[in-house]
Design an enzyme around this catalytic site. Structure first.
Site, PDB file in Angstrom:
ATOM      1  N   GLY A  81      -8.447   5.853   9.828  1.00 29.69           N
ATOM      2  CA  GLY A  81      -7.246   5.009   9.926  1.00 29.69           C
ATOM      3  C   GLY A  81      -6.074   5.762  10.537  1.00 29.69           C
ATOM      4  NE  ARG A 145     -11.514   2.736   8.891  1.00 32.32           N
ATOM      5  CZ  ARG A 145     -10.759   3.580   8.177  1.00 32.32           C
ATOM      6  NH1 ARG A 145     -11.262   4.711   7.760  1.00 32.32           N
ATOM      7  NH2 ARG A 145      -9.514   3.270   7.872  1.00 32.32           N
ATOM      8  CG  ASP A 176     -15.604  10.030   3.736  1.00 31.71           C
ATOM      9  OD1 ASP A 176     -15.898  10.776   2.777  1.00 31.71           O
ATOM     10  OD2 ASP A 176     -15.603   8.786   3.658  1.00 31.71           O
ATOM     11  CE  LYS A 202      -6.818  10.017   8.883  1.00 33.98           C
ATOM     12  NZ  LYS A 202      -7.727   8.909   9.178  1.00 33.98           N
ATOM     13  CB  THR A 203      -5.622   9.947   4.797  1.00 30.55           C
ATOM     14  OG1 THR A 203      -5.639   8.610   4.300  1.00 30.55           O
ATOM     15  CG2 THR A 203      -5.568  10.904   3.627  1.00 30.55           C
ATOM     16  CG  ASP A 205      -5.409   5.780   1.822  1.00 29.12           C
ATOM     17  OD1 ASP A 205      -4.558   5.097   2.396  1.00 29.12           O
ATOM     18  OD2 ASP A 205      -6.593   5.417   1.678  1.00 29.12           O
TER      19      ASP A 205
HETATM   20  P1  FBP Z   1      -8.160   6.716   6.218  1.00 26.53           P
HETATM   21  O1  FBP Z   1      -8.709   7.086   4.882  1.00 26.53           O
HETATM   22  O2  FBP Z   1      -9.165   6.771   7.295  1.00 26.53           O
HETATM   23  O3  FBP Z   1      -6.947   7.529   6.550  1.00 26.53           O
HETATM   24  O4  FBP Z   1      -7.668   5.202   6.168  1.00 26.53           O
HETATM   25  C1  FBP Z   1      -7.049   4.714   5.031  1.00 26.53           C
HETATM   26  C2  FBP Z   1      -6.524   3.309   5.231  1.00 26.53           C
HETATM   27  O5  FBP Z   1      -5.288   3.326   5.894  1.00 26.53           O
HETATM   28  C3  FBP Z   1      -6.453   2.648   3.853  1.00 26.53           C
HETATM   29  O6  FBP Z   1      -5.218   2.776   3.264  1.00 26.53           O
HETATM   30  C4  FBP Z   1      -6.891   1.231   4.148  1.00 26.53           C
HETATM   31  O7  FBP Z   1      -7.549   0.699   3.034  1.00 26.53           O
HETATM   32  C5  FBP Z   1      -7.832   1.384   5.280  1.00 26.53           C
HETATM   33  O8  FBP Z   1      -7.418   2.509   5.990  1.00 26.53           O
HETATM   34  C6  FBP Z   1      -7.872   0.187   6.205  1.00 26.53           C
HETATM   35  O9  FBP Z   1      -8.804   0.419   7.206  1.00 26.53           O
HETATM   36  P2  FBP Z   1      -8.947  -0.411   8.546  1.00 26.53           P
HETATM   37  O10 FBP Z   1      -7.972   0.165   9.515  1.00 26.53           O
HETATM   38  O11 FBP Z   1     -10.348  -0.137   8.964  1.00 26.53           O
HETATM   39  O12 FBP Z   1      -8.634  -1.832   8.243  1.00 26.53           O
END
Ligand code: FBP
Length: 553
Positions: A81, A145, A176, A202-203, A205
């Site tokens: 993400g 992803r 991951d 990165k994230t 979250d």
């Molecule tokens: P990452 O763990 O890859 O950083 O992504 C987290 C996130 O932003 C979450 O907060 C959210 O649930 C998810 O991505 C949404 O994913 P998508 O962009 O595939 O809808």
């Protein structure tokens, strides 16, 4: 023409590096620390990573650069993400690489890990990079992803890397993706490819952190963006005094984002998934907890409020997880077709009633009908319920409404209840990085190149002491295997970076816990306002409350 005045101004911003990286490449030397051990399951992790396990932690210092001269051709990907600051990681990497030797090359592989598999890349030059400095988004090369985890995939990546003469690969991703970076590093080492692999944390979250990595990048900007919006909503609620706002915020699993937003804005309610799981709270208990605040405030004449709901909440409710598991089982294989062929919702409802245990059916039965239907409509490619698509902000407001109706009938609740719903997620993932994220990301990228130049592999770029001004930040690297343990994933024991959930004995949660009773009854809203990029450091360079509380000595 297409460039806003802010974007133009941000191009001119010079990100701050840690003091020890400011002396120029020729004056950065390395100091090796102690050998490392994985956080758990040492024997198993060591056996799985014989070439990269147990390496030393390292820090950079001012001093004579002793790295061997070598032309570097580095490949970089963005994985998962979006998170604000990703572009600056690439800019920092590029600047360090070119400052070391202008003949060094940086290739950006497009669309995340797929780019490495398909050998789809661009070569960066000054003009290309300059258009992305200090900007949000991952659009410089895109993201994806796809999981890089099989030997076959690694072999393709190694072949493509050799074809392009790569000396190193940098993976910018979450837990991951960095787990996969460690496995790729081990593969490259085991097969004597000479190709190094470095990760960057990165994230938005915020769940990739541990004793070495103080924060993942993007968390600062994303939570500031959501907090600005929540603060604005609080002010609207306090002005109109007629709505309860239920705000869901992103965070696929951990509740760090919700907690940080609560610390920034002091809403009436904030649910924390990890607490719900620890206390084994039921949906009814959570509903009552919110309804108690609505009732007490309503009876005082305050028919308004704000509740923050973390995206991942329902999976932390034990009875809800059990229900999901039973539904997945109920509709496994050909039973989905049988279910879909039923003529109407009543027939489907009876099918569900007959297929679930009495306990799970009683949970199913208290859900509002739109959630019941969502559980059966939205399925992932494996036929499982897509929990992240459940509109939990609406689920809880509906359940609170039903509970308040009962309390009204019993004569205890005298107020009025009107709800508004919001989901803040994508709004924050590509914002212009705050000064903190712009500086932190640039430093992570610059530092990643120093790790490459000094020959390290299987390391995460590490910048610490980040609650302090950038001058005092400490740059270095940590073997990724140090953060790993064995976990059960899809029926198999796998080596993975341990995901950081909200710690209920940690300072941020403790602060929240100590204040939430007052926030639930009184109006203690705090309005953080928009991210400030220019002005006094105490306004513009502030990092998160979470980090400040965690690092408070
Ligand atoms: P990452 O763990 O890859 O950083 O992504 C987290 C996130 O932003 C979450 O907060 C959210 O649930 C998810 O991505 C949404 O994913 P998508 O962009 O595939 O809808």
């Amino acid at each position: 023409m297409n460039i806003s005045p802010l974007q133009k101004a941000r191009y001119e911003y010079t990100p701050k590096l840690p003091g020890m990286l400011r002396q120029g490449i020729a004056n950065i030397c390395v100091k090796e620390g102690a050998e490392t051990q994985s956080v758990a399951d040492q024997d198993k992790i060591k056996a799985l990573f014989p070439n990269t396990y147990g390496k030393k932690e390292i820090t950079f210092e001012k001093g004579q650069n002793t790295s061997a001269a070598k032309k570097q051709v580095v490949g970089v990907i963005l994985s998962g993400g979006q998170a604000p600051g990703g572009h600056n990681v690439i800019c920092g990497l590029y600047d360090a690489l070119k400052a070391t030797d202008k003949d060094n090359v940086l290739l950006g592989f497009k669309g995340g890990p797929d780019g490495l598999l398909k050998n789809d890349y661009v070569e960066f030059d000054d003009e290309f990079i300059d258009a992305y400095r200090n900007t949000g988004g991952f659009d410089i090369i895109g993201s994806g992803r796809t999981k890089l985890e099989t030997k076959e995939q690694f072999a393709i990546v190694a072949e493509n890397a050799k074809k392009n003469g790569l000396t190193a690969v940098v993976i910018i991703g979450g837990d991951d993706s960095n787990t996969n970076a460690a496995t790729l590093a081990e593969y490259m080492a085991a097969n004597n490819t000479g190709i190094q692999v470095i990760g960057c944390p990165k994230t938005i979250d915020g769940d990739l952190k541990n004793e070495d990595i103080e924060a993942s990048f993007g968390f600062d900007t994303a939570t500031k963006t959501y907090s600005e919006l929540i603060g604005n909503i609080e002010r609207d609620a306090n002005s109109a005094k007629k709505y309860w706002h239920f705000v869901k915020v992103m965070g696929r699993s951990a509740s760090h984002v919700a907690l940080e937003c609560a610390l920034e804005t002091q809403p009436n309610i904030c649910l924390i998934g990890e607490e719900v799981a620890a206390k084994k709270m039921s949906l009814a208990e959570i509903t009552n907890y919110i309804a108690d605040s609505v009732e007490a405030r309503g009876n005082n004449g305050d028919n308004f409020g704000v509740a923050i709901i973390p995206e991942g909440i329902v999976e932390f409710v034990p009875e809800f997880s059990k229900l999901i598991a039973e539904i997945n089982e109920l509709l496994a294989g050909s039973k989905t077709e049988e279910f879909n062929a039923l003529p109407d919702w009543e027939a489907k409802y009876n099918f569900i009633k007959a297929g679930l245990t009495a306990e799970s059916f009683s949970v199913f039965d208290i859900l509002p009908q739109f959630v019941q239907q969502q559980l059966f409509l939205e399925r992932d490619p494996h036929g499982n319920v897509q929990v992240s698509l459940i509109e939990s902000e609406k689920l809880f407001s509906e359940m609170v409404k039903a509970e308040l109706a009962k309390r009204k009938a019993a004569g205890t609740y005298k107020g009025k209840f009107g709800a508004q719903h919001h989901f803040f997620g994508y709004e924050g993932r590509c914002a212009f990085p705050s000064n903190f994220d712009a500086d932190y990301c640039y430093s992570l990228g610059y530092n990643a190149f120093m790790l490459i130049q000094y020959g390290y592999t299987g390391y995460l770029s590490k910048v610490s002491n980040i609650a302090r001004p950038a001058e005092e930040w400490v740059a270095g690297g940590m073997p990724i295997t140090k953060m790993m343990n064995m976990e059960r994933r899809n029926g198999e024991d796998k080596p993975v970076i341990r995901k950081a959930l909200v710690e209920l004995d940690g300072a941020p949660f403790k602060y929240f816990e100590a204040h939430r009773k007052q926030w639930a009854l009184e109006t203690c809203f705090k309005y953080p306002g928009a991210i400030q990029y220019y002005g006094p450091a105490e306004v513009c360079d502030l990092t998160t409350v979470t980090l400040a509380l965690e690092q408070a000595k």
